[in-house]
Motif scaffolding. Structure first.
Motif, short mmCIF file in Angstrom:
data_model
loop_
_atom_site.label_atom_id
_atom_site.label_comp_id
_atom_site.label_asym_id
_atom_site.label_seq_id
_atom_site.Cartn_x
_atom_site.Cartn_y
_atom_site.Cartn_z
N TRP A 138 0.87 -1.19 0.00
CA TRP A 138 0.00 0.00 0.00
C TRP A 138 0.90 1.24 0.00
CZ3 TRP A 138 -5.09 0.86 -0.64
CH2 TRP A 138 -5.61 2.11 -0.28
N VAL A 139 0.84 2.02 -1.07
CA VAL A 139 1.71 3.17 -1.25
C VAL A 139 0.94 4.43 -0.87
CG1 VAL A 139 3.12 4.46 -2.88
CG2 VAL A 139 2.90 1.98 -3.12
N ASP A 140 1.32 5.04 0.27
CA ASP A 140 0.58 6.21 0.74
C ASP A 140 1.47 7.34 1.25
OD1 ASP A 140 1.49 4.94 2.97
OD2 ASP A 140 -0.44 4.87 4.01
N ASP A 141 2.78 7.29 0.96
CA ASP A 141 3.64 8.41 1.31
C ASP A 141 4.76 8.53 0.29
OD1 ASP A 141 5.77 6.62 2.01
OD2 ASP A 141 4.94 6.43 4.03
N GLU A 142 5.53 9.59 0.40
CA GLU A 142 6.54 9.89 -0.61
C GLU A 142 7.63 8.83 -0.68
OE1 GLU A 142 9.42 13.63 -1.99
OE2 GLU A 142 8.15 13.78 -0.20
N SER A 143 8.09 8.33 0.45
CA SER A 143 9.17 7.34 0.44
C SER A 143 8.73 6.05 -0.25
CB SER A 143 9.62 7.04 1.87
OG SER A 143 8.55 6.50 2.63
N LYS A 144 7.50 5.62 0.00
CA LYS A 144 6.99 4.40 -0.66
C LYS A 144 6.80 4.63 -2.16
CE LYS A 144 4.55 2.72 3.45
NZ LYS A 144 3.22 2.41 4.04
N LEU A 145 6.38 5.85 -2.51
CA LEU A 145 6.19 6.15 -3.93
C LEU A 145 7.53 6.14 -4.68
CD1 LEU A 145 3.95 6.85 -5.96
CD2 LEU A 145 4.40 9.26 -5.51
N GLY A 198 3.42 13.22 -9.62
CA GLY A 198 4.28 13.48 -10.78
C GLY A 198 5.57 12.67 -10.75
N ILE A 199 5.93 12.12 -9.59
CA ILE A 199 7.13 11.28 -9.48
C ILE A 199 7.03 10.09 -10.44
CG2 ILE A 199 8.42 9.78 -7.90
CD1 ILE A 199 7.64 11.63 -5.62
#
Length: 906
Positions: A138-145, A198-199
């Motif tokens: 589950w991707v829900d923050d910048e580090s995971k993204l 946008g990443i």
């Protein structure tokens, strides 16, 4: 000394008793009065302060309670980066650099992929564990993204799906993205990481990584709308199903067929904003992407096993059958990447919805409700609904249903209770039809702003633009009742666009500016000449081997079916498969334009509320092209709005003058040939018409003639002589009569304009339309005929490379096309206006000196003029300046010379 002091003290301290009592009484009375006055003053001050405080509290309380958004949280209001707001401004796409044009930012990369003939990788190596594990990321923050980006950069292929939410949002937004690699499933919480999505952009735009979707038509533009993510290198399993002519193309069908998995598509309509997501919704979301790579491998394997049994001709002899169908599926998939998101822009809020509601209601109820009050109320309510939906970021359906608008316009309720009852009853009727009779209250928007209906329904304000301004200022102004957000703030900056009345200084003596008159003229032109129904129906025609041949309109499909030349393969959207082998295929000639669905919007600015057909290559030239070069003409007929039409037409007229100067062939003739001269030149070269260097345009001629007829005797002599010289120039310098002036009024007029003038002036046109005046076809001398020519009913929609009979023809042989019929008329009655001879002479010169290559180059020049004039950002995928336009004719073609031979005999 003591006596003196004693006397002095006695005289001071022993006043009379009565005086002392009086003095004490006065003091007591003064104190009481002061106390009373002070008390009254304090009470007054306190009362005033309390009243002000109470008034402020009540006002604050009213403002807070007037809009439900202050108490109802919406996840999108936490977004800090909004690319597509709810204003009336066009959407701005990503620009890779400041000098890049307003086109697709990765157009060159996508077109490079379209030219490839095969896939260079496999999707899942044919290995798939059908039992989906319980683990996912589950991707829900910048580090995971960022971690996800690192993983995807190492992949050659990954699967993607999206879940949207549209009920409680005006444009809708992406609530979840599912990404699956061969090893792991990722669920990206786009609500939590919306502002940094946008990443993922560079990964999706990487042409070396293939992205697998199913039915990517909407996903591609949704990613652009929300995150400026552009998909490059796409494989769409739905397009592969089309190539394989599968009985169904849904993902549920593929999951059950290849994976033995059943899925409940009702979850697609669930509220994907809720967090945390229920377990069953998580499983559904994962399933949509988890199996896609395996399904893609299965479909590619079947594509490789296909054989082009029906095309053992020279067209396919050089192709590797093993990869031919794979290449076709890959090409159709990547063509989707060229789509660009556009916002539906309207001349005024709710105009399109109002027209649709009125039309449907009149069709259902006949003329019983065909009154101005009903239609006016529908327009008012649609305008209010559109603006309120944009302000509060709600869908039109949520704010007020179409059925509720009709009920309000019919019953015209006057009290808030009646308004709510009418809306609720209308929605109950809808639910009853949908087998769900649960009563519903009016939406939160309606309940919060019931007072708006007092001036929307009760006709307190007559002008729709005034209603727009009033609502806007009331709810979003400095003391507005509704909260600002990134979605609605820009509405204020665009408010002046909606103002129709611009007052100017009284010193000028004008009440309204010229801009108002221009707008009124523009609206009249839109109402009169714009297309009244969608031009592109995007029905599909498949060859008998399952390959897509073209998109077309419904009438064309019905023509084939009525003659048993095709069979129906799908009803929504309509699709047929031909029962014979067509002569030409779009891919054989590089004409990808014909296998792309097309939007009913202006190709220049994206306007979808009104549009006109525009001929990029003027008819005065194309009408004289060889048949095999002009019949395939839909590539050069595009949709443009009135404003873009004006720009393109202006540029075209300037370029015509340049062509006239370059070839030494004037646009207009100097004189009208007499009847005996006409007999001599009929069928001969137009050079006999003694063309001069200049000429008189039809508009200039008619204007001068009309002025002389109406005001000639009362004109100043100098001005009258100037106008006479204009008319004399047209008649070769000879003296003119009243009859000449009457005939000059008809030069270049369409048949409809002639009939109208005949009715108005009572002149006879029977003996003048074919001899001493210009023929009806002369109006085709300008590109404006794309808007005015009502007789050209045989216009193809988005024509194909099919070698089949044109469905616009009533019978199978001998009938000329619309342009052919016009050419026959022109050749029998040589146009005396100038554009007819000019166009024919230019085409004859090109064919004589440069052959067909000269015609193709000439067409490319006109396309370039069009592109430079309006810088079109929304041209259909596959449209190309270098398009050849050449086609071959088969046995069924209406353009085949063999089929035209019987007509010549008659």
């Amino acid at each position: 000394m003591n006596c003196t002091l004693t006397h002095f003290n006695t005289s001071i301290h022993k006043p009379p008793l009565s005086s002392t009592l009086n003095l004490l009484g006065l003091k007591m009375e003064s104190k009481d009065k002061l106390k009373i006055a002070f008390t009254i003053t304090c009470v007054a001050v306190v009362s005033i302060l309390m009243a002000n405080k109470f008034r402020k509290q009540r006002k604050r309380k009213q403002n807070v309670s007037s809009c439900y958004l202050t108490s109802e949280a919406k996840p999108q209001h936490n977004f800090k980066r909004i690319l597509a707001n709810n204003s009336y401004a066009p959407f701005k796409h990503l620009k890779l650099n400041e000098n890049s044009p307003d086109l697709h930012p990765y157009e060159s990369e996508i077109k490079t992929i379209l030219e490839k003939s095969e896939l260079e990788f496999e999707f899942s190596y044919g290995i798939m564990d059908m039992s989906m594990s319980d683990t996912y990321v589950w991707v829900d923050d910048e580090s995971k993204l960022k971690g996800l980006v690192e993983v995807l950069n190492k992949e050659r292929v990954f699967a993607v799906d999206t879940e949207q939410h549209s009920l409680r949002s005006f444009l809708g937004f992406t609530a979840l993205i599912q990404i699956s690699t061969r090893d792991e499933d990722y669920l990206v919480d786009t609500i939590a990481v919306h502002d940094i999505m946008g990443i993922l952009g560079p990964v999706f735009a990487n042409p070396n990584i293939c992205k697998v979707f199913h039915g990517a038509d909407n996903d591609v533009i949704w990613l652009q709308r929300d995150f400026h993510i552009y998909v490059v290198n796409l494989f769409d399993t739905a397009k592969a199903c089309d190539v394989l002519s599968k009985p169904q193309r849904s993902l549920a069908y593929l999951l059950e067929t290849y994976c033995g998995v059943t899925t409940n598509k009702l979850y697609q309509r669930e509220d994907w904003r809720q967090r945390p997501l229920p377990i069953d919704m998580v499983e559904y979301a994962r399933m949509d992407a988890h199996y896609l790579l395996y399904i893609a491998d299965c479909l590619v394997s079947e594509l490789k096993n296909q054989r082009n049994d029906n095309s053992a001709s020279e067209n396919s002899a050089s192709l590797d059958d093993k990869f031919y169908f794979v290449s076709e599926a890959n090409r159709r998939s990547n063509a989707l990447c060229l789509q660009l998101f556009t916002k539906d822009l309207e001349a005024s809020p709710g105009q399109s919805a109002a027209a649709s509601i009125i039309s449907r209601h009149l069709n259902d109820h006949g003329n019983s409700t065909n009154n101005s009050q009903f239609q006016d109320l529908v327009r008012r309510l649609c305008s209010w609904r559109d603006l309120m939906a944009r302000m509060h970021d709600e869908s039109l359906k949520y704010v007020l249903s179409d059925n509720a608008i009709v009920s309000l316009a019919e019953k015209v309720p006057s009290t808030p209770t009646d308004i709510c009852t009418t809306i609720s009853q209308a929605d109950i009727d809808i639910d009853f039809l949908n087998s769900n009779s649960t009563p519903r209250l009016p939406s939160s928007v309606v309940l919060s702003h019931l007072d708006d209906f007092s001036y929307v329904i009760k006709n307190e304000i007559n002008n729709l633009d005034d209603i727009f301004q009033l609502i806007l200022k009331k709810h979003l102004g400095p003391n507005g009742s509704c909260p600002f957000s990134l979605y609605n703030y820009s509405l204020l900056s665009k408010a002046d666009i909606k103002s129709s009345k611009r007052f100017v200084s009284k010193e000028n003596g004008y009440k309204f500016s010229k801009k108002v008159a221009r707008k009124a003229s523009r609206e009249l032109f839109v109402q009169k000449f714009s297309c009244k129904s969608p031009v592109y129906h995007n029905c599909t025609i498949y060859a008998n081997d399952g390959r897509l041949l073209c998109y077309c309109d419904r009438r064309k499909l019905e023509w084939y079916l009525q003659r048993d030349l095709a069979k129906l393969v799908d009803e929504d959207p309509l699709a047929i498969m031909l029962l014979f082998e067509p002569k030409g295929r779009p891919e054989d000639e590089g004409n990808d334009f014909y296998i792309q669905s097309k939007k009913n919007i202006c190709v220049g600015c994206g306007e979808g509320n009104h549009y006109l057909r525009y001929r990029i290559i003027p008819s005065c030239y194309r009408i004289h092209f060889p048949e095999h070069l002009k019949s395939h003409r839909s590539h050069d007929i595009v949709l443009v709005c009135v404003d873009c039409h004006e720009k393109a037409h202006s540029s075209a007229e300037k370029y015509k003058k340049k062509v006239a100067s370059e070839f030494g062939i004037p646009l207009f003739v100097h004189k009208v040939v007499n009847s005996n001269e006409e007999q001599e030149v009929s069928g001969s070269s137009t050079s006999v018409l003694k063309l001069g260097d200049g000429g008189v345009s039809p508009l200039e001629l008619r204007t001068a003639a009309m002025a002389l007829i109406r005001h000639g005797p009362r004109m100043p002599p100098q001005r009258r002589e100037e106008l006479k010289q204009v008319v004399k120039k047209y008649y070769g310098g000879r003296d003119i009569s009243e009859e000449d002036l009457e005939k000059a009024l008809l030069v270049g007029m369409s048949p409809h304009e002639k009939r109208r003038l005949k009715k108005k002036r009572g002149i006879s046109l029977n003996n003048t339309s074919s001899k001493n005046i210009a023929s009806d076809d002369d109006i085709k001398g300008t590109n404006l005929d794309s808007a005015l020519n009502k007789n050209d009913v045989c216009e193809p929609e988005n024509g194909s490379n099919l070698d089949v009979m044109d469905p616009s023809e009533p019978n199978g042989s001998g009938n000329l096309s619309s342009e052919g019929a016009v050419f026959a008329t022109c050749s029998s009655k040589l146009s005396l206006l100038g554009h007819g001879p000019h166009g024919k002479q230019v085409v004859d010169y090109l064919l004589k000196n440069h052959g067909e290559k000269g015609i193709q180059d000439f067409c490319q020049r006109w396309r370039q003029v069009f592109v430079e004039s309006i810088n079109p950002r929304f041209l259909p995928a596959g449209w190309d300046v270098t398009h050849s336009g050449r086609r071959e004719f088969g046995d069924f073609s209406v353009y085949n010379p063999a089929n035209k031979a019987p007509a010549a005999k008659r």
